[in-house]
Write a protein that holds these residues in place. Sequence first.
Motif, short mmCIF file in Angstrom:
data_model
loop_
_atom_site.label_atom_id
_atom_site.label_comp_id
_atom_site.label_asym_id
_atom_site.label_seq_id
_atom_site.Cartn_x
_atom_site.Cartn_y
_atom_site.Cartn_z
N PRO A 1 34.59 60.08 13.52
CA PRO A 1 33.66 59.33 12.68
C PRO A 1 34.37 58.70 11.50
O PRO A 1 35.31 59.28 10.95
CB PRO A 1 32.67 60.42 12.22
CG PRO A 1 33.48 61.68 12.23
CD PRO A 1 34.43 61.54 13.39
N ILE A 2 33.96 57.49 11.15
CA ILE A 2 34.56 56.72 10.05
C ILE A 2 36.07 57.00 9.90
O ILE A 2 36.53 57.51 8.89
CB ILE A 2 33.80 56.94 8.72
CG1 ILE A 2 33.62 58.43 8.39
CG2 ILE A 2 32.47 56.23 8.74
CD1 ILE A 2 33.05 58.68 6.99
N PRO A 3 36.85 56.69 10.92
CA PRO A 3 38.26 57.09 10.93
C PRO A 3 39.10 56.49 9.81
O PRO A 3 40.05 57.12 9.35
CB PRO A 3 38.74 56.63 12.31
CG PRO A 3 37.80 55.56 12.71
CD PRO A 3 36.48 55.95 12.14
N GLU B 1 41.01 58.94 7.21
CA GLU B 1 42.38 59.03 7.73
C GLU B 1 43.27 59.92 6.87
O GLU B 1 43.25 59.86 5.65
CB GLU B 1 43.00 57.62 7.79
CG GLU B 1 44.41 57.61 8.35
CD GLU B 1 45.01 56.21 8.40
OE1 GLU B 1 46.15 56.09 8.91
OE2 GLU B 1 44.37 55.25 7.91
N ARG B 2 44.03 60.75 7.52
CA ARG B 2 45.00 61.68 6.96
C ARG B 2 44.35 62.83 6.21
O ARG B 2 44.69 63.98 6.41
CB ARG B 2 46.01 60.98 6.06
CG ARG B 2 47.16 61.93 5.64
CD ARG B 2 48.35 61.15 5.14
NE ARG B 2 48.12 60.46 3.90
CZ ARG B 2 48.36 60.99 2.68
NH1 ARG B 2 48.87 62.20 2.59
NH2 ARG B 2 48.14 60.29 1.60
N HIS B 3 43.36 62.55 5.36
CA HIS B 3 42.77 63.62 4.55
C HIS B 3 41.83 64.51 5.37
O HIS B 3 41.68 65.70 5.06
CB HIS B 3 42.02 63.03 3.36
CG HIS B 3 42.91 62.26 2.43
ND1 HIS B 3 43.92 62.87 1.71
CD2 HIS B 3 42.99 60.94 2.14
CE1 HIS B 3 44.56 61.96 1.00
NE2 HIS B 3 44.02 60.78 1.25
N TYR B 4 41.20 63.96 6.42
CA TYR B 4 40.28 64.76 7.23
C TYR B 4 40.66 64.78 8.71
O TYR B 4 40.11 65.56 9.47
CB TYR B 4 38.83 64.26 7.05
CG TYR B 4 38.36 64.54 5.65
CD1 TYR B 4 37.84 65.79 5.30
CD2 TYR B 4 38.48 63.59 4.65
CE1 TYR B 4 37.45 66.07 4.01
CE2 TYR B 4 38.10 63.86 3.34
CZ TYR B 4 37.57 65.11 3.04
OH TYR B 4 37.20 65.38 1.75
N TRP B 5 41.59 63.95 9.11
CA TRP B 5 42.18 64.02 10.45
C TRP B 5 43.58 63.41 10.35
O TRP B 5 43.87 62.63 9.44
CB TRP B 5 41.35 63.27 11.50
CG TRP B 5 41.32 61.78 11.28
CD1 TRP B 5 40.43 61.07 10.52
CD2 TRP B 5 42.24 60.80 11.82
NE1 TRP B 5 40.72 59.72 10.54
CE2 TRP B 5 41.82 59.53 11.33
CE3 TRP B 5 43.35 60.89 12.66
CZ2 TRP B 5 42.50 58.36 11.66
CZ3 TRP B 5 44.03 59.72 12.99
CH2 TRP B 5 43.59 58.48 12.50
N ASN C 1 44.77 66.33 14.82
CA ASN C 1 44.32 67.56 14.16
C ASN C 1 43.26 67.27 13.12
O ASN C 1 43.17 66.15 12.60
CB ASN C 1 45.50 68.25 13.45
CG ASN C 1 46.56 68.75 14.39
OD1 ASN C 1 46.39 69.74 15.07
ND2 ASN C 1 47.68 68.04 14.44
N ALA C 2 42.49 68.30 12.77
CA ALA C 2 41.58 68.26 11.64
C ALA C 2 41.49 69.67 11.08
O ALA C 2 41.53 70.64 11.84
CB ALA C 2 40.19 67.77 12.05
N SER C 3 41.35 69.76 9.75
CA SER C 3 41.33 71.07 9.11
C SER C 3 42.57 71.85 9.56
O SER C 3 43.68 71.38 9.41
CB SER C 3 40.03 71.81 9.41
OG SER C 3 39.94 73.02 8.72
N ASN D 1 42.27 68.26 5.68
CA ASN D 1 43.16 68.46 6.81
C ASN D 1 44.46 69.12 6.36
O ASN D 1 45.11 68.66 5.42
CB ASN D 1 43.42 67.09 7.44
CG ASN D 1 44.47 67.11 8.51
OD1 ASN D 1 44.61 68.10 9.24
ND2 ASN D 1 45.24 66.04 8.61
N ALA D 2 44.85 70.18 7.04
CA ALA D 2 46.07 70.92 6.68
C ALA D 2 47.34 70.23 7.17
O ALA D 2 48.43 70.63 6.80
CB ALA D 2 46.00 72.33 7.24
N TYR D 3 47.20 69.19 8.01
CA TYR D 3 48.36 68.57 8.64
C TYR D 3 48.63 67.15 8.10
O TYR D 3 49.22 66.32 8.79
CB TYR D 3 48.16 68.52 10.16
CG TYR D 3 48.04 69.89 10.77
CD1 TYR D 3 49.16 70.61 11.15
CD2 TYR D 3 46.78 70.49 10.92
CE1 TYR D 3 49.04 71.88 11.70
CE2 TYR D 3 46.66 71.77 11.45
CZ TYR D 3 47.79 72.45 11.84
OH TYR D 3 47.67 73.70 12.38
#
Length: 223
Positions: free
Chosen positions: A76-78, A82-86, A103-105, A203-205
């Motif tokens: 959703p809303i990529p 971006e980066r912060h949530y996926w 990845n996410a989280s 996102n941890a990654y």
Amino acid sequence: MSAARRPSSTGLRQFLDLQQQYDWMEGKTTLRDTDKRAESLELRFKYVPRFEKLLLRPQAPEVLEILQRYGRECIPIPRRTERHYWSVSCLPSTAGKALVRVNASWMELFSLYADGEGISALFVVHLSDFTTDHSLDHDQVDVGLLERSVVTPEDVGYFFPRGEDIFGIKVRGASSIAKFLAARPALRAIRAFNLTHMNRGRNAYQASHCYSLADHMLNDEEH
């Protein structure tokens, strides 16, 4: 008497209310994203060598095509998230030798691997979306649903990762991966799992995000 404090929003709730998220998951709405992308030039340049290495592989065209579809349909809303949530990693150094991984989280969502000259995919979803009674019973996996979602039954397999309500689905071949992404029950399940983990917070990654791959996911290849 003071007013009750409103809990701070986390995850996607900062951008989308629960009804918007549900409607997107069900395919009832198209979410409005931003045109702008928050970008780290340092991070972009860091992973250019890995991206160029990926482009030399025979699987590269299929990888980029599938990734673009996944970015369009499954996140959703990529651009806004971006980066912060996926994030998407290119040739990650973690076990399994994936070509790319989303990845996410703290959770792996989707990976693509070399399979001979072609590719295979790993989707991580909720088990309850693929059992006949929506339970967590391993014996209730809806094998028929899985097999109908790919080109031939031999193209799909599954396993049970550690963790409650977690299910791993392996799909072989670009054609079957594309069909799986287009199958309504499968797409809904992918979206549901992604929402769950994007809503868990940052996102941890982030540090492994490959902007060159994300350009293709977001149809922004002019970079």
